[in-house]
Design a protein around this motif. Structure first.
Motif, PDB file in Angstrom:
ATOM      1  N   VAL A 142       4.282  12.164   9.178  1.00  0.00           N
ATOM      2  CA  VAL A 142       2.981  12.573   8.917  1.00  0.00           C
ATOM      3  C   VAL A 142       2.334  11.335   8.403  1.00  0.00           C
ATOM      4  N   LEU A 143       1.337  10.856   8.954  1.00  0.00           N
ATOM      5  CA  LEU A 143       0.446  10.012   8.652  1.00  0.00           C
ATOM      6  C   LEU A 143      -0.330  10.074   7.200  1.00  0.00           C
ATOM      7  N   PRO A 144      -0.257   9.149   6.525  1.00  0.00           N
ATOM      8  CA  PRO A 144      -1.224   9.326   5.021  1.00  0.00           C
ATOM      9  C   PRO A 144      -2.434   9.407   5.700  1.00  0.00           C
ATOM     10  N   GLY A 145      -3.349  10.278   4.424  1.00  0.00           N
ATOM     11  CA  GLY A 145      -4.796  10.549   4.739  1.00  0.00           C
ATOM     12  C   GLY A 145      -5.634   9.424   5.301  1.00  0.00           C
ATOM     13  N   ALA A 146      -5.367   8.085   4.847  1.00  0.00           N
ATOM     14  CA  ALA A 146      -6.420   7.030   5.487  1.00  0.00           C
ATOM     15  C   ALA A 146      -5.991   6.650   6.802  1.00  0.00           C
ATOM     16  N   ASP A 147      -4.877   7.329   7.404  1.00  0.00           N
ATOM     17  CA  ASP A 147      -4.580   7.039   8.681  1.00  0.00           C
ATOM     18  C   ASP A 147      -4.698   8.219   9.699  1.00  0.00           C
ATOM     19  N   ALA A 148      -5.544   9.273   9.006  1.00  0.00           N
ATOM     20  CA  ALA A 148      -5.567  10.421   9.505  1.00  0.00           C
ATOM     21  C   ALA A 148      -6.258  10.270  11.071  1.00  0.00           C
ATOM     22  N   ALA A 149      -7.223   9.534  11.240  1.00  0.00           N
ATOM     23  CA  ALA A 149      -7.619   9.218  12.647  1.00  0.00           C
ATOM     24  C   ALA A 149      -6.698   8.788  13.648  1.00  0.00           C
ATOM     25  N   LEU A 150      -5.379   8.300  13.344  1.00  0.00           N
ATOM     26  CA  LEU A 150      -4.709   7.793  14.112  1.00  0.00           C
ATOM     27  C   LEU A 150      -3.702   9.075  14.924  1.00  0.00           C
ATOM     28  N   GLU A 151      -3.778  10.027  13.978  1.00  0.00           N
ATOM     29  CA  GLU A 151      -2.829  11.198  14.363  1.00  0.00           C
ATOM     30  C   GLU A 151      -2.796  11.464  15.978  1.00  0.00           C
TER      31      GLU A 151
ATOM     32  N   MET B 293       5.914   2.002  14.519  1.00  0.00           N
ATOM     33  CA  MET B 293       5.701   1.795  13.179  1.00  0.00           C
ATOM     34  C   MET B 293       6.535   2.784  12.133  1.00  0.00           C
ATOM     35  N   GLY B 294       6.926   2.246  11.084  1.00  0.00           N
ATOM     36  CA  GLY B 294       7.762   2.955  10.335  1.00  0.00           C
ATOM     37  C   GLY B 294       6.568   3.346   8.937  1.00  0.00           C
ATOM     38  N   ASN B 295       7.329   3.905   7.949  1.00  0.00           N
ATOM     39  CA  ASN B 295       6.530   4.570   6.926  1.00  0.00           C
ATOM     40  C   ASN B 295       5.932   3.326   6.186  1.00  0.00           C
ATOM     41  N   GLU B 296       4.920   3.857   5.034  1.00  0.00           N
ATOM     42  CA  GLU B 296       4.417   2.866   4.323  1.00  0.00           C
ATOM     43  C   GLU B 296       5.308   2.197   3.167  1.00  0.00           C
ATOM     44  N   ALA B 297       6.450   2.761   2.964  1.00  0.00           N
ATOM     45  CA  ALA B 297       7.513   2.101   1.858  1.00  0.00           C
ATOM     46  C   ALA B 297       8.032   0.721   2.661  1.00  0.00           C
ATOM     47  N   CYS B 298       8.071   0.859   3.832  1.00  0.00           N
ATOM     48  CA  CYS B 298       8.490  -0.291   4.948  1.00  0.00           C
ATOM     49  C   CYS B 298       9.997  -0.788   4.140  1.00  0.00           C
ATOM     50  N   ASP B 299      10.814   0.327   4.142  1.00  0.00           N
ATOM     51  CA  ASP B 299      12.188  -0.300   3.652  1.00  0.00           C
ATOM     52  C   ASP B 299      12.886  -0.812   4.955  1.00  0.00           C
TER      53      ASP B 299
ATOM     54  N   ARG C  88       5.357  -1.596  -6.386  1.00  0.00           N
ATOM     55  CA  ARG C  88       4.908  -1.740  -4.947  1.00  0.00           C
ATOM     56  C   ARG C  88       6.292  -2.124  -3.898  1.00  0.00           C
ATOM     57  N   LYS C  89       7.471  -1.975  -4.547  1.00  0.00           N
ATOM     58  CA  LYS C  89       8.522  -2.598  -3.722  1.00  0.00           C
ATOM     59  C   LYS C  89       9.086  -1.374  -2.810  1.00  0.00           C
ATOM     60  N   ASP C  90       8.866  -0.249  -3.377  1.00  0.00           N
ATOM     61  CA  ASP C  90       9.387   1.055  -2.412  1.00  0.00           C
ATOM     62  C   ASP C  90       8.417   2.100  -2.747  1.00  0.00           C
ATOM     63  N   LEU C  91       7.166   1.860  -2.129  1.00  0.00           N
ATOM     64  CA  LEU C  91       6.143   2.926  -2.441  1.00  0.00           C
ATOM     65  C   LEU C  91       5.572   3.688  -1.423  1.00  0.00           C
ATOM     66  N   LYS C  92       5.665   5.258  -1.683  1.00  0.00           N
ATOM     67  CA  LYS C  92       5.034   5.828  -0.770  1.00  0.00           C
ATOM     68  C   LYS C  92       3.989   6.820  -1.522  1.00  0.00           C
ATOM     69  N   VAL C  93       2.819   7.096  -0.790  1.00  0.00           N
ATOM     70  CA  VAL C  93       1.480   7.912  -1.481  1.00  0.00           C
ATOM     71  C   VAL C  93       1.589   9.240  -0.646  1.00  0.00           C
TER      72      VAL C  93
ATOM     73  N   ALA D 206      -6.004  15.024  -5.171  1.00  0.00           N
ATOM     74  CA  ALA D 206      -5.485  14.154  -5.876  1.00  0.00           C
ATOM     75  C   ALA D 206      -4.673  13.159  -4.963  1.00  0.00           C
ATOM     76  N   VAL D 207      -4.572  11.834  -5.442  1.00  0.00           N
ATOM     77  CA  VAL D 207      -3.404  11.094  -4.566  1.00  0.00           C
ATOM     78  C   VAL D 207      -2.579  10.638  -5.605  1.00  0.00           C
ATOM     79  N   VAL D 208      -1.243  10.625  -5.359  1.00  0.00           N
ATOM     80  CA  VAL D 208      -0.110  10.479  -6.304  1.00  0.00           C
ATOM     81  C   VAL D 208       0.740   9.354  -5.532  1.00  0.00           C
ATOM     82  N   ALA D 209       1.313   8.565  -6.278  1.00  0.00           N
ATOM     83  CA  ALA D 209       2.125   7.489  -6.062  1.00  0.00           C
ATOM     84  C   ALA D 209       3.482   7.884  -6.207  1.00  0.00           C
ATOM     85  N   ILE D 210       4.593   7.673  -5.265  1.00  0.00           N
ATOM     86  CA  ILE D 210       6.060   7.632  -5.419  1.00  0.00           C
ATOM     87  C   ILE D 210       6.612   6.371  -5.385  1.00  0.00           C
ATOM     88  N   SER D 211       7.246   5.950  -6.517  1.00  0.00           N
ATOM     89  CA  SER D 211       7.807   4.414  -6.377  1.00  0.00           C
ATOM     90  C   SER D 211       9.327   4.563  -6.686  1.00  0.00           C
TER      91      SER D 211
END
Length: 320
Positions: free
Chosen positions: A99-108, A11-17, A225-230, A236-241
């Motif tokens: 590094v998996l995002p916080g929502a996926d921490a259990a998958l580490e 699996m790639g990152n959540e931007a999925c480019d 949303r086209k190229d989004l990382k968190v 805090a939770v910050v988006a990088i678009s």
């Protein structure tokens, strides 16, 4: 899945480019062809909901050109990785991030391998296999891995996907763009040597570049949303678009502030960094940053973090 004793997800990152997608597809295919584990299934998973795939315009274009239908792809909302992990079935390989995002921490704890081209943010000990190298494209690392494997595994379709991805990621191998490394150049040359029928570099790059930066008709929400990382921490939770137009053009969008507020509020983001990129006629990029947050202290914190960054320094200059 129920017939297998191990589900190996790549699996790639959540931007999925394009880099994340092709790296996952190519590496999963290679592992399926070369791993002597008859009861294991190797699944490339695109780390976005299927509904977002249309926003990945360059990815959809290249896969369509190479005869890979979207119906054959597996998306994040179509597989329950948490359930597989709780059942003891999941092995996870991360490509184009480590590094998996916080929502996926259990998958580490299911991560068995990492291939990434970004600086290492956290160490992983054995038995996790880690390949983190400063190349222009993660697809270069996947190409090297495949070329080190048994002869004959690399086919024309996989070669074309890797070839196009490296060219797009490395701005057609132009040194002036500051992304390409000798290893990227070597992989492109080796792919062309093995498959001389691959289209010319300029034609491949031109078509993919045009597809990637085609934002015709996209709403502000879709563009973000086209190229989004968190990024997240306890506070805090910050988006990088990544935004594929000039900053001044982006700022002139009607109702922009309301759209930014709605985007952050709907997803629980305390702030947003919009990283715009535009190109001149020589495909040389200009990148600009805009920071948005309804919270003034967070705006200041984000701006200082960007201004004071040293790994690498962003060499920022203020805009009017």
């Amino acid at each position: 899945i129920q017939q297998h004793q191990e589900i190996h997800v790549v699996m790639g990152n959540e931007a999925c480019d394009l880099d994340s997608t092709v790296s996952a597809l190519a590496l999963a295919y290679f592992l399926a062809q070369t791993t002597p584990a008859p009861k294991a299934a190797f699944l490339p998973v695109l780390n976005i909901p299927r509904a977002d795939f249309a926003l990945r315009t360059e990815t959809a274009f290249l896969l369509r050109e190479r005869g890979i239908p979207a119906a054959s792809l597996l998306f994040r909302d179509e597989i329950d990785l948490g359930r597989l992990h709780r059942a003891g079935l999941l092995s996870l390989t991360l490509v184009d991030h480590h590094v998996l995002p916080g929502a996926d921490a259990a998958l580490e704890e299911a991560v068995v391998e990492v291939l990434d081209h970004r600086p290492l943010e956290r160490a992983r000990g054995p038995p996790c296999r880690v390949t983190v190298e400063p190349v222009g494209s993660c697809a270069t690392l996947v190409t090297e891995r495949i070329l080190q494997g048994p002869p004959g595994v690399l086919d024309r379709t996989t070669a074309a996907l890797l070839h196009g991805t490296i060219l797009l990621d490395c701005i057609n191998l132009k040194p002036a763009a500051g992304k390409v490394t000798p290893r990227d150049v070597a992989c492109v040359s080796l792919l062309e040597e093995r498959f001389p029928e691959l289209p010319a570099r300029d034609a491949v790059f031109g078509a993919l570049h045009a597809a990637k930066f085609d934002v015709t008709g996209l709403t502000t929400e879709q563009m973000l949303r086209k190229d989004l990382k968190v990024l997240s921490n306890d506070e805090a939770v910050v988006a990088i678009s990544g935004v594929f137009e000039d900053l001044e053009t982006f700022l002139l969008r009607p109702g922009l502030l309301q759209d930014l507020e709605a985007f952050c509020q709907a997803r629980g983001y305390a702030g947003l960094v919009a990283m715009t990129v535009s190109f001149n006629e020589r495909h040389e990029p200009t990148r600009k940053l805009a920071v948005y947050s309804p919270q003034e202290p967070l705006r200041g914190t984000l701006c200082r973090a960007l201004e004071e960054a040293t790994a690498p320094s962003l060499l920022l200059r203020p805009l009017p």
